[in-house]
Every structure is written in C-alpha cells, then in structure tokens.
Design a protein around this motif. Structure first.
Motif, PDB file in Angstrom:
ATOM      1  N   PHE A  84       0.646  -1.357  -0.075  1.00 41.40           N
ATOM      2  CA  PHE A  84      -0.038   0.042   0.063  1.00 41.40           C
ATOM      3  C   PHE A  84       0.912   0.961  -0.041  1.00 41.40           C
ATOM      4  O   PHE A  84       0.192   2.367  -0.147  1.00 41.40           O
ATOM      5  N   ASP A  85       2.240   1.099   0.076  1.00 40.03           N
ATOM      6  CA  ASP A  85       3.022   2.006  -0.119  1.00 40.03           C
ATOM      7  C   ASP A  85       3.309   2.440  -1.551  1.00 40.03           C
ATOM      8  O   ASP A  85       3.719   1.694  -2.258  1.00 40.03           O
ATOM      9  N   PRO A  86       3.240   3.756  -2.041  1.00 41.74           N
ATOM     10  CA  PRO A  86       3.362   4.045  -3.518  1.00 41.74           C
ATOM     11  C   PRO A  86       4.745   3.819  -4.050  1.00 41.74           C
ATOM     12  O   PRO A  86       4.847   3.813  -5.093  1.00 41.74           O
ATOM     13  N   ARG A  87       5.610   4.040  -3.227  1.00 46.11           N
ATOM     14  CA  ARG A  87       6.940   3.820  -3.318  1.00 46.11           C
ATOM     15  C   ARG A  87       7.279   2.123  -3.916  1.00 46.11           C
ATOM     16  O   ARG A  87       8.134   2.007  -4.626  1.00 46.11           O
ATOM     17  N   ASN A  88       6.242   1.413  -3.631  1.00 44.70           N
ATOM     18  CA  ASN A  88       6.428   0.041  -4.206  1.00 44.70           C
ATOM     19  C   ASN A  88       5.664  -0.477  -5.033  1.00 44.70           C
ATOM     20  O   ASN A  88       5.566  -1.700  -5.645  1.00 44.70           O
ATOM     21  N   TRP A  89       4.846   0.488  -5.709  1.00 45.63           N
ATOM     22  CA  TRP A  89       4.119   0.042  -6.761  1.00 45.63           C
ATOM     23  C   TRP A  89       4.470  -0.349  -8.302  1.00 45.63           C
ATOM     24  O   TRP A  89       3.930  -0.807  -9.022  1.00 45.63           O
ATOM     25  N   GLY A  90       5.915   0.068  -8.196  1.00 37.92           N
ATOM     26  CA  GLY A  90       6.593  -0.023  -9.490  1.00 37.92           C
ATOM     27  C   GLY A  90       6.997  -1.626  -9.637  1.00 37.92           C
ATOM     28  O   GLY A  90       7.126  -2.026 -10.827  1.00 37.92           O
ATOM     29  N   GLY A  91       6.999  -2.451  -8.692  1.00 36.42           N
ATOM     30  CA  GLY A  91       7.865  -3.882  -8.898  1.00 36.42           C
ATOM     31  C   GLY A  91       7.028  -4.694  -8.295  1.00 36.42           C
ATOM     32  O   GLY A  91       7.405  -5.907  -7.778  1.00 36.42           O
ATOM     33  N   LEU A  92       5.527  -4.816  -8.298  1.00 37.76           N
ATOM     34  CA  LEU A  92       4.687  -5.688  -7.472  1.00 37.76           C
ATOM     35  C   LEU A  92       4.356  -6.831  -8.541  1.00 37.76           C
ATOM     36  O   LEU A  92       4.389  -6.942  -9.541  1.00 37.76           O
ATOM     37  N   LYS A  93       4.216  -7.865  -7.753  1.00 39.21           N
ATOM     38  CA  LYS A  93       3.925  -9.288  -8.582  1.00 39.21           C
ATOM     39  C   LYS A  93       2.316  -9.287  -8.702  1.00 39.21           C
ATOM     40  O   LYS A  93       1.456  -8.380  -8.148  1.00 39.21           O
ATOM     41  N   SER A  94       2.024 -10.192  -9.608  1.00 39.22           N
ATOM     42  CA  SER A  94       0.490 -10.263  -9.911  1.00 39.22           C
ATOM     43  C   SER A  94      -0.398 -10.565  -9.001  1.00 39.22           C
ATOM     44  O   SER A  94      -1.602  -9.617  -8.817  1.00 39.22           O
ATOM     45  N   ASN A  95       0.002 -11.510  -7.856  1.00 34.26           N
ATOM     46  CA  ASN A  95      -0.761 -11.748  -6.681  1.00 34.26           C
ATOM     47  C   ASN A  95      -1.124 -10.410  -6.152  1.00 34.26           C
ATOM     48  O   ASN A  95      -1.880 -10.307  -5.320  1.00 34.26           O
TER      49      ASN A  95
END
Length: 245
Positions: A106-117
């Motif tokens: 839920f941190d916008p800083r981590n939205w660039g490399g999230l897995k599909s699940n």
C-alpha cells in the motif's frame, strides 16, 4: 469202532479241500487289499478337493480384499488430491500474506515492482490513506499538502471522492493509484511515476489529470478488474461450500 486215523484217500480229499479253501481265501484277501488303496485315493482326492476349494475361496477373498483396498486407495487419493488442492490454495494465500508483510504493497513507493498476486490484493482492497494526516510539512515557499485534495468539486457544486489519489508521507508527494499500477509505455506525468509535489499548482494539475483519456482508461481497468476478482472469489467460496456439503 470207527477208525481214528483218516485213510489216505480221505487225507488227499481233505488236503484238496484245504487247498481250495486257501486259494479262495487268498483271492478274497487280494480283492480286499486292492480296495483299500482305492479308498485311500478317494479320501486323498477328497482332501485335495477340500484344500483346492479352500485355496479358491482364499484367492477370491484375497481378490475381493485387494479390490476393496484398491477402491479405498482411490478414494483416499481423491481426498488427498482435494486436500492437496485446498492446501495449495491456502499456501498461495499465505504467500500473499507473507509478501504483504514483507513488502508494504500500500506504499506508493513499492507500486513499480509488484507481482500479479500482490496487484490483485491491492486492486481488491484499493489504496489506503492515512486519515490522521490533515496537512503535510511546509516546503520552502510555505505550501504543503492538504487532505482537501481528496475531494473533487464538480461544476454543479457537487463533491466526490478522488479514490485514486494517495499521499505519501515519506516522499511528501501525491500519486494516482490506477495510473501508476496500469500505466503502459512512457510516463506522461509525475502522478503516475515519481509522484507530484508542486503544491502551488497541484489543484490545476489534478483537474487536468482526472479528465485525461489515459486516466479514465486506467480507472475503468481498475474497476473492472476489481469486480472480476470479487466475482471469482464469490464463485470459489460457493464451490467450497458445495464441496463441504
């Protein structure tokens, strides 16, 4: 007075009778002795018959038991496969939970490399806001983030929530949730990339962004994907209930 000893003729007749009697008796004994082995064979055949019959029953019982055991094994395999599937589903959910614990999705800083699940979880839950933050820190020009940016005022003076807007306290910037997740190609602005922190022009920038084609397309993708995930989840729950019944 009769004679005490037999005459020679009488002795010969007696020997002849004794000889005939002995021969006749010898024949009778032979016949009797020949019948005994036949009786023994009959007994032996009867015994073998019983043994063979016992073996046949034993083989039949063994086959029946083997078939029953095989049926039980197949049934156990089915149960084991079902349990395996259920356990596998639980493992996947646990993996997501572990991933959520390790990475703050839920941190916008981590939205660039999230897995599909992780994206699926984020799409279902939606972005999270820290409602305790009413205003951010002031910059050099004395301007700062305000929670009023979460609300959009329409032309008819009605208001609606900008559910896609998220503020990062660590970066002191705002992000567009759906555009950062579903953007394709080169970024066209800071809201879908590194974040926007120009508080002097933020109001006009938000109005420009939310009426753009790319933003509307990404909003549609978000809503449709969320509905699809909820429908699939409902279908899985119904299938699990049916399986339990």
């Amino acid at each position: 007075m009769p004679r005490k000893q037999l005459s020679g003729c009488q002795k010969r007749k007696k020997r002849k009778r004794d000889e005939e009697l002995r021969k006749s008796q010898a024949g009778a004994m032979l016949k009797f002795l020949q019948k005994q082995p036949q009786g023994a064979n009959v007994v032996e055949e009867h015994v073998h018959g019983k043994v063979d019959e016992h073996n046949v029953h034993a083989n039949v019982d063994a086959n029946v038991e083997e078939n029953v055991v095989g049926a039980n094994v197949k049934e156990d395999d089915v149960v084991a496969n079902v349990e395996k599937d259920v356990v596998g589903a639980n493992v996947k959910e646990d993996d997501v939970d572990v991933a959520v614990n390790e990475i703050d999705i839920f941190d916008p800083r981590n939205w660039g490399g999230l897995k599909s699940n992780m994206i699926n979880v984020l799409v279902e839950e939606g972005p999270k806001r820290d409602l305790t933050i009413d205003k951010g820190p002031k910059n050099k020009s004395g301007r700062r983030f305000s929670a009023t940016l979460y609300t959009r005022t329409l032309a008819n003076k009605e208001t609606c929530d900008r559910s896609w807007l998220v503020y990062s306290k660590e970066l002191d910037k705002v992000f567009c949730f759906c555009c950062k997740l579903f953007r394709k190609g080169v970024s066209k602005g800071q809201l879908d990339n590194e974040g926007y922190g120009d508080w002097k022009h933020v109001t006009s920038r938000l109005k420009e962004h939310e009426t753009g084609f790319e933003h509307l397309k990404n909003m549609t993708t978000w809503y449709e994907m969320r509905q699809r995930l909820k429908a699939n989840k409902t279908g899985v729950q119904a299938a699990n209930e049916q399986f339990k019944k």
